[in-house]
Design a protein around this motif. Structure first.
Motif, PDB file in Angstrom:
ATOM      1  N   MET A 158      10.465  29.790 -34.668  1.00  0.00           N
ATOM      2  CA  MET A 158       9.720  29.209 -33.548  1.00  0.00           C
ATOM      3  C   MET A 158       8.224  29.099 -33.852  1.00  0.00           C
ATOM      4  N   GLN A 159       7.637  30.134 -34.435  1.00  0.00           N
ATOM      5  CA  GLN A 159       6.188  30.135 -34.645  1.00  0.00           C
ATOM      6  C   GLN A 159       5.751  29.278 -35.821  1.00  0.00           C
ATOM      7  N   ASN A 160       6.699  28.895 -36.668  1.00  0.00           N
ATOM      8  CA  ASN A 160       6.345  28.096 -37.845  1.00  0.00           C
ATOM      9  C   ASN A 160       6.995  26.726 -37.832  1.00  0.00           C
ATOM     10  N   ASP A 161       7.517  26.333 -36.654  1.00  0.00           N
ATOM     11  CA  ASP A 161       8.072  24.993 -36.461  1.00  0.00           C
ATOM     12  C   ASP A 161       9.149  24.675 -37.515  1.00  0.00           C
ATOM     13  N   MET A 162      10.165  25.547 -37.560  1.00  0.00           N
ATOM     14  CA  MET A 162      11.232  25.375 -38.547  1.00  0.00           C
ATOM     15  C   MET A 162      12.594  25.388 -37.859  1.00  0.00           C
ATOM     16  N   GLN A 163      12.707  24.662 -36.725  1.00  0.00           N
ATOM     17  CA  GLN A 163      13.962  24.663 -35.976  1.00  0.00           C
ATOM     18  C   GLN A 163      15.152  24.173 -36.803  1.00  0.00           C
ATOM     19  N   ASP A 164      14.911  23.280 -37.737  1.00  0.00           N
ATOM     20  CA  ASP A 164      16.005  22.737 -38.549  1.00  0.00           C
ATOM     21  C   ASP A 164      16.557  23.751 -39.540  1.00  0.00           C
ATOM     22  N   LEU A 165      15.864  24.864 -39.702  1.00  0.00           N
ATOM     23  CA  LEU A 165      16.272  25.849 -40.704  1.00  0.00           C
ATOM     24  C   LEU A 165      16.923  27.082 -40.089  1.00  0.00           C
ATOM     25  N   LYS A 166      17.315  26.987 -38.830  1.00  0.00           N
ATOM     26  CA  LYS A 166      17.792  28.157 -38.096  1.00  0.00           C
ATOM     27  C   LYS A 166      18.937  28.868 -38.793  1.00  0.00           C
ATOM     28  N   ASN A 167      19.915  28.134 -39.286  1.00  0.00           N
ATOM     29  CA  ASN A 167      21.104  28.742 -39.887  1.00  0.00           C
ATOM     30  C   ASN A 167      21.006  28.863 -41.407  1.00  0.00           C
ATOM     31  N   HIS A 168      19.797  28.694 -41.935  1.00  0.00           N
ATOM     32  CA  HIS A 168      19.633  28.737 -43.387  1.00  0.00           C
ATOM     33  C   HIS A 168      18.739  29.896 -43.841  1.00  0.00           C
ATOM     34  N   ILE A 169      18.438  30.823 -42.927  1.00  0.00           N
ATOM     35  CA  ILE A 169      17.646  32.010 -43.236  1.00  0.00           C
ATOM     36  C   ILE A 169      18.368  33.224 -42.680  1.00  0.00           C
ATOM     37  N   LYS A 170      18.465  34.266 -43.476  1.00  0.00           N
ATOM     38  CA  LYS A 170      19.212  35.455 -43.074  1.00  0.00           C
ATOM     39  C   LYS A 170      18.408  36.714 -43.390  1.00  0.00           C
ATOM     40  N   LEU A 171      18.316  37.611 -42.410  1.00  0.00           N
ATOM     41  CA  LEU A 171      17.657  38.898 -42.612  1.00  0.00           C
ATOM     42  C   LEU A 171      18.626  39.865 -43.281  1.00  0.00           C
ATOM     43  N   LEU A 172      18.237  40.399 -44.443  1.00  0.00           N
ATOM     44  CA  LEU A 172      19.097  41.350 -45.152  1.00  0.00           C
ATOM     45  C   LEU A 172      18.824  42.780 -44.713  1.00  0.00           C
ATOM     46  N   PHE A 173      17.564  43.212 -44.805  1.00  0.00           N
ATOM     47  CA  PHE A 173      17.205  44.557 -44.376  1.00  0.00           C
ATOM     48  C   PHE A 173      15.686  44.642 -44.276  1.00  0.00           C
ATOM     49  N   THR A 174      15.205  45.762 -43.772  1.00  0.00           N
ATOM     50  CA  THR A 174      13.768  45.993 -43.671  1.00  0.00           C
ATOM     51  C   THR A 174      13.402  47.275 -44.405  1.00  0.00           C
ATOM     52  N   ILE A 175      12.157  47.348 -44.825  1.00  0.00           N
ATOM     53  CA  ILE A 175      11.637  48.539 -45.502  1.00  0.00           C
ATOM     54  C   ILE A 175      10.500  49.079 -44.644  1.00  0.00           C
ATOM     55  N   LYS A 176      10.709  50.226 -44.027  1.00  0.00           N
ATOM     56  CA  LYS A 176       9.725  50.768 -43.097  1.00  0.00           C
ATOM     57  C   LYS A 176       8.644  51.564 -43.812  1.00  0.00           C
TER      58      LYS A 176
END
Length: 388
Positions: free
Chosen positions: A209-227
């Motif tokens: 939403m903040q980077n105007d990438m609505q067309d890429l919604k299903n092409h990015i996946k969160l794997l994990f985070t490092i705290k």
């Protein structure tokens, strides 16, 4: 530039001859070497011009071959011409058979065939396909078998599609096996220093939403985070066609601005640094190995004091890579860094297996659950998301 140099040499030789003829009284010890220099310079110039003419003649011949040949070899021949044109005049041109002996690497199209419901094993699957589909109809370059499936490799798209169609439309085959194209290994990127005001479950939505990438919604996946203490990093898997759009670009997520950096997941154990298993399967869960010196120390905290491992890594200055030491290689460097040749080789292998083709699109199905969180700083407990 070469023509100007030739003209300067010709002019210098002419001027030297004029000077020698105009100053006959100059001592022979001077005129003798000068005359010899003029003669040898003229010979060198003539040799250069002769070799240049030969090169131009060969280039013209190869251009005629290109004009007469309307095949896929045109691109190959053009590379040969470029190599000939770049050959210095004082070197012999590379023969055609030497330049052309290394053919370009073929990018095979792979199809995996997997048995259904354990009806067949992989060798039986291969035999069933070879007996059911005529080999003359499909040009297959290579077949390989592993424990779970059979891989068929084709040099062109037409053969691959014909093979997929033959398996899917054959009732004897499609009931016992499934043929599909393997999903390519997608690139991974790291977004560093994300503020804890951003919930992990909202990272993808805010990124889009903040980077105007609505067309890429299903092409990015969160794997994990490092705290970390004040911020956390997010590791994302992206479709190959998305990678170039994100790499080295400033991205806004919540109240943070992050630069997307390339990263490679090598799958090593964070406890013993082994590449043979993951951290969750490590038999030494109560100790960790130092990346610098390769010695293991306990991670147990006694009386709320820092563990032996944390105390050690703060002061460790001795380098002995555990991976290189096992291979009897020079090990005067830390493990898992660019100084380690084995680590760099792992990076290269991962790079070679990763697809960066901008025309390849991979769709992800993000799970609703929050990914497992890892912590790369054992000295501190991960703060809650509400911590400033």
């Amino acid at each position: 530039m070469a023509d100007n140099c030739l003209n300067d040499i010709k002019s210098a030789i002419t001027n030297m001859h004029k000077a020698l003829n105009s100053h006959q009284r100059v001592h022979p010890e001077v005129t003798g070497p000068a005359k010899e220099l003029a003669v040898q310079s003229q010979k060198l110039l003539d040799l250069y011009l002769s070799m240049t003419d030969q090169l131009k003649s060969q280039i013209d011949n190869y251009r005629l071959l290109i004009n007469d040949t309307q095949t896929d070899n045109n691109e190959k021949l053009q590379k040969i011409l470029d190599k000939l044109e770049s050959t210095p005049a004082n070197e012999k041109p590379t023969p055609y058979n030497v330049v052309a002996q290394n053919p370009p690497k073929i990018n095979y199209k792979t199809v995996l065939v997997k048995p259904k419901n354990n009806l067949l094993n992989p060798p039986q699957t291969k035999e069933a396909i070879c007996n059911s589909i005529p080999a003359c109809d499909i040009k297959c370059n290579q077949i390989s078998i592993n424990k779970t499936n059979v891989a068929f490799k084709f040099s062109n798209e037409n053969s691959k599609n014909k093979f997929l169609k033959s398996v899917s439309e054959n009732p004897d085959l499609n009931t016992a096996m499934e043929a599909y194209e393997p999903t390519p290994k997608c690139p991974t990127i790291k977004l560093k220093n994300i503020d804890y005001s951003t919930n992990e479950s909202d990272i993808i939505n805010q990124l889009i939403m903040q980077n105007d990438m609505q067309d890429l919604k299903n092409h990015i996946k969160l794997l994990f985070t490092i705290k970390k203490r004040h911020y956390f990093d997010a590791i994302l898997c992206v479709s190959p066609h998305v990678y170039d759009l994100l790499f080295q670009r400033t991205l806004f997520i919540g109240w943070s601005a992050c630069i997307a950096e390339q990263t490679f997941l090598l799958g090593h154990c964070s406890n013993c640094l082994s590449f043979q298993h993951r951290t969750k399967d490590c038999p030494n869960k109560s100790s960790k190995k130092c990346k610098n010196c390769g010695i293991s120390f306990s991670t147990t905290r006694i009386n709320n004091q820092q563990s032996e491992f944390i105390t050690h890594i703060k002061n460790c200055s001795h380098f002995n890579c555990c991976h290189c030491a096992e291979k009897n290689l020079p090990a005067e460097h830390p493990a898992l860094t660019d100084l380690c040749p084995l680590y760099c080789n792992k990076i290269k292998q991962t790079w070679d297996r990763t697809c960066y083709d901008s025309s390849t699109k991979v769709k992800f199905f993000n799970k609703l659950s929050i990914p497992n969180v890892t912590n790369n700083n054992p000295s501190t407990q991960p703060p809650s998301p509400s911590t400033p």
